[in-house]
Design a protein around this motif. Sequence first.
Motif, short mmCIF file in Angstrom:
data_model
loop_
_atom_site.label_atom_id
_atom_site.label_comp_id
_atom_site.label_asym_id
_atom_site.label_seq_id
_atom_site.Cartn_x
_atom_site.Cartn_y
_atom_site.Cartn_z
N ARG A 4 0.83 -1.20 0.00
CA ARG A 4 0.00 0.00 0.00
C ARG A 4 0.87 1.25 0.00
NH1 ARG A 4 -3.37 2.63 4.11
NH2 ARG A 4 -2.04 1.64 5.59
N GLY A 5 1.89 1.18 0.79
CA GLY A 5 2.71 2.37 0.92
C GLY A 5 3.55 2.67 -0.32
N MET A 6 3.64 1.70 -1.17
CA MET A 6 4.59 1.85 -2.25
C MET A 6 4.23 2.92 -3.24
SD MET A 6 6.90 -0.28 -1.70
CE MET A 6 7.27 -1.79 -0.87
N LEU A 719 5.39 -3.94 -18.85
CA LEU A 719 5.91 -4.17 -17.51
C LEU A 719 5.62 -5.61 -17.11
CD1 LEU A 719 4.51 -0.87 -16.07
CD2 LEU A 719 6.79 -1.26 -16.90
N ALA A 720 6.64 -6.40 -17.08
CA ALA A 720 6.45 -7.82 -16.81
C ALA A 720 6.46 -8.11 -15.32
CB ALA A 720 7.54 -8.63 -17.50
N ARG A 721 7.04 -7.21 -14.55
CA ARG A 721 7.17 -7.48 -13.12
C ARG A 721 6.36 -6.45 -12.35
NH1 ARG A 721 10.14 -11.43 -12.33
NH2 ARG A 721 9.65 -11.18 -10.15
N PRO A 722 5.94 -6.80 -11.13
CA PRO A 722 5.17 -5.84 -10.33
C PRO A 722 5.96 -4.55 -10.10
CG PRO A 722 5.07 -8.01 -9.36
CD PRO A 722 6.03 -8.10 -10.49
N VAL A 723 5.25 -3.45 -10.18
CA VAL A 723 5.88 -2.14 -10.02
C VAL A 723 5.80 -1.72 -8.56
CG1 VAL A 723 5.81 0.26 -10.74
CG2 VAL A 723 5.25 -1.52 -12.35
N LEU A 724 6.91 -1.29 -8.00
CA LEU A 724 6.91 -0.83 -6.62
C LEU A 724 6.78 0.67 -6.53
CD1 LEU A 724 9.75 -2.91 -4.97
CD2 LEU A 724 7.35 -3.43 -5.14
N GLN A 725 7.42 1.35 -7.40
CA GLN A 725 7.50 2.80 -7.26
C GLN A 725 7.69 3.40 -8.64
OE1 GLN A 725 7.01 5.62 -5.71
NE2 GLN A 725 8.61 5.74 -4.19
N SER A 726 7.18 4.58 -8.83
CA SER A 726 7.41 5.28 -10.09
C SER A 726 7.84 6.69 -9.75
CB SER A 726 6.13 5.31 -10.91
OG SER A 726 5.18 6.08 -10.26
N LEU A 727 8.70 7.24 -10.53
CA LEU A 727 9.08 8.62 -10.29
C LEU A 727 9.37 9.34 -11.58
CD1 LEU A 727 12.70 8.94 -9.08
CD2 LEU A 727 11.66 6.76 -9.04
N LEU A 728 9.01 10.58 -11.58
CA LEU A 728 9.16 11.42 -12.75
C LEU A 728 10.39 12.29 -12.52
CD1 LEU A 728 7.40 11.69 -15.26
CD2 LEU A 728 6.29 13.62 -14.19
N LEU A 729 11.39 12.12 -13.36
CA LEU A 729 12.61 12.89 -13.19
C LEU A 729 12.49 14.23 -13.90
CD1 LEU A 729 15.40 10.24 -13.76
CD2 LEU A 729 14.40 11.01 -11.64
N PRO A 730 13.25 15.21 -13.49
CA PRO A 730 13.23 16.48 -14.23
C PRO A 730 14.04 16.41 -15.52
CG PRO A 730 14.62 16.66 -12.30
CD PRO A 730 14.04 15.31 -12.26
N LEU A 731 14.65 15.27 -15.79
CA LEU A 731 15.37 15.12 -17.06
C LEU A 731 14.38 15.03 -18.20
CD1 LEU A 731 17.83 12.26 -16.09
CD2 LEU A 731 18.28 14.70 -16.08
#
Lengths: 1093, 251
Positions: A4-6, A719-731
């Motif tokens: 949940r926290g992920m 995405l073949a594996r469960p995703v834990l976290q996503s982040l948007l970089l400023p790049l």
Amino acid sequence: MDRRGMRVGVVPPADGGARLGKTGAQIDAEPGSGVWRLGLTAAAVQTQAPQAGPGQGLAVRRSGQRAARVQHLSHDCVNRSAGHAGACHRGSITRTAGACLQPAAGGSGSRALSELCTAIWDALRIYPGTNKGLHSPNQTLFKAGRVYAVFEDQVGKFDWRQQYVGEVRFAYFETHSQASKKLVLATEKNIIASLNSRTGDIFWRHVDKAGPEGHIDTLLVHGQDAVMVVGNGRLLRSWETNIGGLNWEMVLDTGSFQAAGFIGIQDSVKYVAVVKKAAISLHYLSNGHQKWVENLPDGDTVQYQAVYSGGNGEVCVLGVVPQSHLAIIEYNIEDGEIMKQRSVDAPWLSSLPASCVVVDAGILVCVDPITLSLYTLPLLSDELAEMNQVLIQSLDLDVAPGFQPVLVSTQPNPAQPPLPQFFLKLGPDHHVLLELDNGIIKPLRTFQPAFLVTFATTGEKTVAAVMSPVNDTSCSISLFSADSGRRLLDTSVILHLEPNEGRPQKLYVHAFLKKDDSVGYRVLVQSEDHALTLLHQPGRVVWSREEALAEVITMEMVDLPLTGTQAELEGEFGKKADGLLPMVLKRLSSQLILLQAWLAHLWKLFYDARKPRSQVKNDVTIENLARDEFNLQKMMVMVTASGKLFGIDSKSGTVLWKHYLQNVQPNAAFKLMVQRTTAHFPHPPQCTLLVKDKETGLGTLHVFNPIFGKKSHVSPPVLARPVLQSLLLPLMDQDYAKVLLLIDDQYKVTAFPSTKNVLQQLQEAASSTFFYLVDSSQGRLTGFRLRKDLSTELIWEVVLPTEVQKIVDVKGKRANEHVHSQGRVMGDRSVLYKYLNPNLLAVVTESTDTHQERSFVGTLLIDGVTGRIIHEAVQRKARGPVHCVHSENWVVYEYWNTKSRRNEFSVLELFEGTELYNSTVFSSLDRPYPPQVLQQSYIFPSPISTMEATLTEKGITSRHLLVGLPSGAILSLPKMFLDPRRPEIVSEQSREENLIPYAPEMPIRTEWFINYNQTVSRVRGIYTAPSGLESTCLVVAYGLDIYQTRVYPSKQFDVLKDDYDYVLISSVLFGLFFATMITKRLAQVKLLNRAWR
Amino acid sequence: MAAVWCVDLAFSTLLAVNLLITAPFASCNTGRRTGDGLDTDTGFSVPLDHSFELDDSPRFRERGAVTLKGGRENTVYLSQGQLTEEDRNTLKEVAAVDGLYRIRVPRMSLQTDRLADRQTDGYLTAFVRACSMVESHLSDVITLHTDVTGYLIGVSIVTVPGACRGAEVEDEVDLEAFNTTVSVMGPVNAPAPETALFIERMEQEIEKKGKNPQEQKSFFAKYWYLILGGAVFLMATSSAQPPAGGDREQN
């Protein structure tokens, strides 16, 4: 494992970038945003130095009134000349911005209050020694409060509300009169409502408790009474359908609800029977009083699941012992005595509602999916009958393989027995109309293909409505006579199906007799994306409602694109220079286009001027979408729980596009990210929605254009594996799309887009890219660093033992937040610098021990890069639900005090002290000294539903907290009241600083309700977005309803008021001008005369 | 509240043992320096490991032990050895490639009465850039964070100064011994709304108001002279209307 926290949190991507706009370094210079923005940027940069320096605050504040007027003038001048070069105005803006700034730097930053407070402090100086005014801060605040109220004539000018009811479970057209236009609905959201069937507007709506307590078990409508059972048989209610008044309400005996039905006697309906697990009760329809209640025999073995009445005063309760037999009990309507009780063998039967219906005069028809046969049984006959088996095959019908047949019957009037006709569904698109004639079943008509069927009755006539597909994009609905199965002429309605919307799921037909005695009808189509559409007979869509919007999960606001002409000009700058002549030609051509557009505009103006004003339509459509001057109109991209995405114009609330994602699991979690804004013409804006199945954790990406809703041709990674976290970089990649990183359960990173350019940039930025994961089930917070090969390494670990406390919330800061002033000028003219750590996380925990003496709420402030615990505090004798807002250098949270039994607010503020460690750049890796943490708590006189902070373009405007209350009000609470430096004992210095003396109770002023009487039911979230005007913050509150408005936390200091007197000011100017001319002339004459003398 | 953050920055020489006491609940005593931190007769110790490798894969070695001494004065010592010649070279090399210097402590309870059931499951880790470790000449501040029950939940390390400026550290002696400040921190108690003081203050003010009858005067009683003055002024101006000034100006 509970992940949940992920989902939470923006991971501070690159360490060291002064992302909170500390020195204005990260100001997005979006093209086409006008001079105002650039001007202010310049101003902001210029005033950085003076605002930090002490000693100016007083002078400016003293002349508050005058400064305010200067603001009005100069901003007006800039706003109106937005098209021209703004260099000449820079000076004036600088001055204004400086003037605005001072209170922000000096006090707790409310410019709106500063004038009033100045007045009050001045008053205090006039009467020194007497503490008048100070001991009554409320008086001060009352004056201040008026600032935020809306004037009556402003109502609805820039705000709108839309009310929803949610996914429909029961719907009835009111049929007792021909002209009736009511539709009674009960929904999954525990709402009973009545809609106007001509317009789709809500006549009335009653919102019950959320959750199982308010769950509507059933809804029965007869005449003007809508009877419903609520909360698994807890309450029986009757509503008056005309005005929505409550006729009566009865508390029922305990026991889980099974079935309910009207009991008719002698052609009228007088009673309601409610069957519970072990009892049946009969209530008068007129007043709800209980006539009798009886225990059902063998309640522990028999599952009673249905009640039937044919209108002759019999009450027949049907129960089933799965895979064994059927129990039928007939009660006496007068005293509840058991008249008859018998059991019939039915070893194939498991559930009554799933496989049985009553047709004709009390004949039970059941379908057995195993042997594919129909069974009939007279319920009321005396002899102990066996069930009569009829093989479906013997009727020359075939069941689709693997399909469980379904029966549909109709009982138009509860005081009369059901009709002998019924439908049998044999396959997903195969229905048969059957008739039971003297115990013999015979088919009347086969409908194939036909998806949906339903019965409708008007007067004596009963018709069957059948929906069948025409082609891929449309369906037709036709009426058939129920008696004969004959098709009724001229009853076809064509329904167009959009490819990216849900399929129809249910039909509700309102049939009526026309003047020539033929049957006319309206049909309400419910789709799987929770949309309701009402069709009138020639195939016209009368209205449609998007009930998916009753459950918005997340949203974003995206700037609208420039107009075509503006975009053309922008495009010219964007292209690479290719020689002198082509550039000149290009310039000429674009100016030609501009001229053309201007002429077209003039022509349109001229054309419209001739028409009466009412006919000039100003509808917003997807074609004429364009950014307005101050960027106040934006596109709201809303993601709903049903998996339907909406694009809504923020100015009018019109749904401009919708897109239904077919394969979304009902328990999915969503995360919406704006990868590319509209600022990069000619590249279209791009949003990415990460849809994550909560059970498997597997994710999919949906990439779309937020303005038009179209799916992008960019193919996202699988995405073949469960995703834990996503982040948007400023790049950004070469197409200006921000890089999205997805971390899977093996801590491998997938980048999207993943071009060579991006990978190269990632390699360069890898050593300064950190992210964190939260595993609330184990209480573990872990930090990772990106490696050059896109793998990751664990660098820190903090573990909170789950035996003591559990993590309930982790809040980072918003990536687009700017903080303008780096410090606060204190009373002694020194500056207290804010601790502005963009990587700071606020972790809120609750104790596992819920005893009221030992429970606590913990707050941890952790640096997301280094894992350093900056501050750790516990609020004793407190428990959740905790709502938390984290912004700038402060964290505000709200909790329940178990000892005093009240809601309390607590605010934490972090300061670096009177000296900055490194003023040019912030790096989490280089902050050896811990900040000073100040904390104060207040009593809040109401529970809250949600909380958010206002957000403005440059962070100059003071902040307010927007608090959604369970009453539906949205409170705009000045952050000034939540300031841990509020002194308990007033001193000269705290007065100088405009600090409000401490009062333990936080006031709730009704003037602070930004939505005046437009309550937002069950508000679940508030979204804030900056506009192009620094003073203005756009607010969207969503829950059951959606409410959009603008707030001005420091008043509209950069806009002229609506009622600004242009005539007066210009006449004064001209008057003065002519007066000077005349007096000059007169003076010349006078001088001349004197010279001659 | 802020008192918790008192940092003792006194540096001692070889076996730099610096103590700073923060009782788990917010009171902050002044530090007391002891010559030798190795007496562990009453307290117990938390092993502190560190790791710095060129390939950035953690291989933890023992650095020292944090010793806590129970009793009325909770004291914290860190006993640790010096860096060997080899370690120093490795650390410098790691610093040159911008590697990490990591530390870890086991997850355990610091309550002395729970010594019996003190089992460790896993570690808490933290890091600092190796270059800042080198450039600060091994002066670091290590803080152990506990929760309300005294269980370790996190460890943090910072160096003073914290920046990496690329300064060359030539002197080998600078990298021999750690100069460490160690402290244990528990959560502070967040304040509850301060009602008692407020009510007291309100009462005082009401009293004061009662004592001072001048405050109770009515509006007219207080400002009669201003009103009278205003009225006289108005009358004077209205009676002096006839002679118009405009003509004279034109003259």
